[in-house]
Motif scaffolding. Sequence first.
Motif, PDB file in Angstrom:
ATOM      1  N   PRO A 326       0.831  -1.208   0.000  1.00  0.00           N
ATOM      2  CA  PRO A 326       0.000   0.000   0.000  1.00  0.00           C
ATOM      3  C   PRO A 326       0.861   1.251   0.000  1.00  0.00           C
ATOM      4  O   PRO A 326       1.996   1.232   0.485  1.00  0.00           O
ATOM      5  CB  PRO A 326      -0.767  -0.115   1.329  1.00  0.00           C
ATOM      6  CG  PRO A 326       0.188  -0.843   2.234  1.00  0.00           C
ATOM      7  CD  PRO A 326       0.913  -1.827   1.339  1.00  0.00           C
ATOM      8  N   VAL A 327       0.350   2.345  -0.553  1.00  0.00           N
ATOM      9  CA  VAL A 327       1.023   3.631  -0.352  1.00  0.00           C
ATOM     10  C   VAL A 327       0.795   4.045   1.103  1.00  0.00           C
ATOM     11  O   VAL A 327      -0.134   3.569   1.771  1.00  0.00           O
ATOM     12  CB  VAL A 327       0.490   4.714  -1.312  1.00  0.00           C
ATOM     13  CG1 VAL A 327       0.669   4.306  -2.759  1.00  0.00           C
ATOM     14  CG2 VAL A 327      -0.955   5.060  -1.022  1.00  0.00           C
ATOM     15  N   ARG A 328       1.632   4.933   1.587  1.00  0.00           N
ATOM     16  CA  ARG A 328       1.553   5.271   3.011  1.00  0.00           C
ATOM     17  C   ARG A 328       0.231   5.957   3.369  1.00  0.00           C
ATOM     18  O   ARG A 328      -0.261   5.836   4.500  1.00  0.00           O
ATOM     19  CB  ARG A 328       2.753   6.157   3.420  1.00  0.00           C
ATOM     20  CG  ARG A 328       2.918   6.302   4.928  1.00  0.00           C
ATOM     21  CD  ARG A 328       3.085   4.935   5.582  1.00  0.00           C
ATOM     22  NE  ARG A 328       3.200   5.019   7.032  1.00  0.00           N
ATOM     23  CZ  ARG A 328       2.176   5.056   7.869  1.00  0.00           C
ATOM     24  NH1 ARG A 328       0.941   5.050   7.392  1.00  0.00           N
ATOM     25  NH2 ARG A 328       2.368   5.108   9.169  1.00  0.00           N
ATOM     26  N   THR A 329      -0.351   6.674   2.416  1.00  0.00           N
ATOM     27  CA  THR A 329      -1.616   7.357   2.697  1.00  0.00           C
ATOM     28  C   THR A 329      -2.801   6.404   2.741  1.00  0.00           C
ATOM     29  O   THR A 329      -3.907   6.820   3.086  1.00  0.00           O
ATOM     30  CB  THR A 329      -1.885   8.424   1.621  1.00  0.00           C
ATOM     31  OG1 THR A 329      -1.707   7.849   0.325  1.00  0.00           O
ATOM     32  CG2 THR A 329      -0.978   9.613   1.785  1.00  0.00           C
ATOM     33  N   ALA A 330      -2.610   5.133   2.402  1.00  0.00           N
ATOM     34  CA  ALA A 330      -3.739   4.195   2.378  1.00  0.00           C
ATOM     35  C   ALA A 330      -4.386   4.038   3.745  1.00  0.00           C
ATOM     36  O   ALA A 330      -5.593   3.797   3.843  1.00  0.00           O
ATOM     37  CB  ALA A 330      -3.276   2.838   1.848  1.00  0.00           C
ATOM     38  N   THR A 331      -3.607   4.184   4.813  1.00  0.00           N
ATOM     39  CA  THR A 331      -4.197   4.041   6.148  1.00  0.00           C
ATOM     40  C   THR A 331      -5.228   5.118   6.438  1.00  0.00           C
ATOM     41  O   THR A 331      -6.129   4.916   7.257  1.00  0.00           O
ATOM     42  CB  THR A 331      -3.124   4.067   7.242  1.00  0.00           C
ATOM     43  OG1 THR A 331      -2.378   5.283   7.164  1.00  0.00           O
ATOM     44  CG2 THR A 331      -2.191   2.869   7.129  1.00  0.00           C
ATOM     45  N   LEU A 332      -5.106   6.271   5.780  1.00  0.00           N
ATOM     46  CA  LEU A 332      -6.102   7.322   5.994  1.00  0.00           C
ATOM     47  C   LEU A 332      -7.468   6.858   5.521  1.00  0.00           C
ATOM     48  O   LEU A 332      -8.485   7.063   6.196  1.00  0.00           O
ATOM     49  CB  LEU A 332      -5.692   8.593   5.255  1.00  0.00           C
ATOM     50  CG  LEU A 332      -4.366   9.239   5.653  1.00  0.00           C
ATOM     51  CD1 LEU A 332      -4.140  10.501   4.831  1.00  0.00           C
ATOM     52  CD2 LEU A 332      -4.337   9.559   7.144  1.00  0.00           C
ATOM     53  N   ALA A 333      -7.513   6.243   4.346  1.00  0.00           N
ATOM     54  CA  ALA A 333      -8.779   5.743   3.826  1.00  0.00           C
ATOM     55  C   ALA A 333      -9.312   4.611   4.689  1.00  0.00           C
ATOM     56  O   ALA A 333     -10.516   4.531   4.967  1.00  0.00           O
ATOM     57  CB  ALA A 333      -8.614   5.285   2.380  1.00  0.00           C
ATOM     58  N   TYR A 334      -8.431   3.717   5.111  1.00  0.00           N
ATOM     59  CA  TYR A 334      -8.858   2.618   5.966  1.00  0.00           C
ATOM     60  C   TYR A 334      -9.472   3.159   7.260  1.00  0.00           C
ATOM     61  O   TYR A 334     -10.574   2.750   7.669  1.00  0.00           O
ATOM     62  CB  TYR A 334      -7.675   1.708   6.293  1.00  0.00           C
ATOM     63  CG  TYR A 334      -8.058   0.485   7.104  1.00  0.00           C
ATOM     64  CD1 TYR A 334      -8.223  -0.749   6.496  1.00  0.00           C
ATOM     65  CD2 TYR A 334      -8.256   0.571   8.483  1.00  0.00           C
ATOM     66  CE1 TYR A 334      -8.585  -1.870   7.234  1.00  0.00           C
ATOM     67  CE2 TYR A 334      -8.624  -0.534   9.234  1.00  0.00           C
ATOM     68  CZ  TYR A 334      -8.789  -1.751   8.596  1.00  0.00           C
ATOM     69  OH  TYR A 334      -9.168  -2.856   9.341  1.00  0.00           O
ATOM     70  N   ASP A 335      -8.757   4.065   7.925  1.00  0.00           N
ATOM     71  CA  ASP A 335      -9.258   4.593   9.198  1.00  0.00           C
ATOM     72  C   ASP A 335     -10.538   5.404   9.024  1.00  0.00           C
ATOM     73  O   ASP A 335     -11.409   5.400   9.902  1.00  0.00           O
ATOM     74  CB  ASP A 335      -8.183   5.444   9.871  1.00  0.00           C
ATOM     75  CG  ASP A 335      -7.153   4.602  10.619  1.00  0.00           C
ATOM     76  OD1 ASP A 335      -7.351   3.369  10.723  1.00  0.00           O
ATOM     77  OD2 ASP A 335      -6.156   5.173  11.098  1.00  0.00           O
ATOM     78  N   ALA A 336     -10.663   6.112   7.905  1.00  0.00           N
ATOM     79  CA  ALA A 336     -11.886   6.880   7.662  1.00  0.00           C
ATOM     80  C   ALA A 336     -13.094   5.948   7.565  1.00  0.00           C
ATOM     81  O   ALA A 336     -14.144   6.197   8.172  1.00  0.00           O
ATOM     82  CB  ALA A 336     -11.751   7.704   6.387  1.00  0.00           C
ATOM     83  N   VAL A 337     -12.944   4.860   6.815  1.00  0.00           N
ATOM     84  CA  VAL A 337     -14.049   3.913   6.672  1.00  0.00           C
ATOM     85  C   VAL A 337     -14.297   3.169   7.983  1.00  0.00           C
ATOM     86  O   VAL A 337     -15.445   2.927   8.364  1.00  0.00           O
ATOM     87  CB  VAL A 337     -13.763   2.926   5.518  1.00  0.00           C
ATOM     88  CG1 VAL A 337     -14.819   1.830   5.455  1.00  0.00           C
ATOM     89  CG2 VAL A 337     -13.709   3.694   4.193  1.00  0.00           C
TER      90      VAL A 337
END
Length: 407
Positions: A326-337
């Motif tokens: 994953p790109v490093r920003t992928a956790t933002l989308a995961y945590d948002a959902v």
Amino acid sequence: MFRLSQAEAPARLRRGWRGALVAGLAAFVSACGGGMPSIDIFNGQSSPPPAASPGPEAAIGHGQIKIGLLLPLSAAGNAGLAGQSMRDAAELALAEFNNPNIQLLVKDDGGSAQGAQQATQQALDEGAELILGPLFAQSVTPAAQIARARSVPMIAFSTDSMVAGRGVYLLSFLPESDVDRVTEYAIAQGRRSFVALIPDNAYGSVVEAAFKQVVARKGARLVALERYPADGGGRIADAARQIAQAASHADAIFIPDSGEGVIAAGQALAAAGLDLKRLQAVGTGLWDDPRLFQDQAAQGGWYPAPDSAGFRAFSTRYRTKYGQEPVRTATLAYDAVALVAALVKTQGAKRFAPETLTNPSGFAGIDGVFRFRPEGSNQRGLAVLKVTPSGGQVVSPAPRSFGGSGT
């Protein structure tokens, strides 16, 4: 506090960011997260990325509660790669939370402000109760205007705190949080007098303002501050000479730059006669850079970063499902959902109310605890690490909870 990876996630998740995770214009840099690439608002191109034709879109999930997810899926280069990785992370979150009563309306904003406006309007017309995204700072404000007119809140991924506001919350890693955490730690360790050598760019302006505020708030002293061109050049030598002359009255030096910039600054300071080992070096999440770990002058320097354990566990699950990193920003989308899933399950009709989103106890996600401030910015629980040849070594663990105050 809602623990986003525990509320409904399977037991295997419970066993298991700079930079900062920074979202912005178009260029990848190493940031907080073990040198993983992330999009940096402050080191991007001066002009916005070109608008792209909308790509294929599809809803994720079959729940009754609709959530807009705006990502630059068809944007060129790294922006499009980040958008796809974040889309996959959002899908992974829904799957790991046992497919809650949510439908993600995935909208391709093409990486442009106009695209974000159109995508927001489409999501709202389809019944979205909340908008996740956009990724780029330039797109947040125009998209937020559309959402605000319909009284629909937005959780965006930009690191530019200037685009936060009423009903517009930022989930990213903000440079201000980096500065607060590492400076407060340095002061608590007895460093009371600072000199600062700061790059002359947008990122430098943000961290300079935050640094001055925290130094004043904690009753410490700023002995001298100099700016230098972000691309190096002769002026870095001039700035280094000024700092070297003032450093006899300081016990710490603040250099908020990437690995390459810190190494260049260190060389200029050494050439100006400053023994860096006499001062405690302090930086931001941009220091989580393999180049710095091999730099002799940077050894022992302190910098903030999220606890890396969560990202490592997330990366393993993502890689298993999608066959790539994953790109490093992928956790933002995961945590948002994941946040949306927890709120939908527990908060009923108040799930996206301002008082719910700004709960001072906050939330616990992949990268640790975080909470939204009423004005839309956020606070994150960060660790402080020390530069060593083998990588960052934790000297002050990330907090696992916040106090009751939202300030």
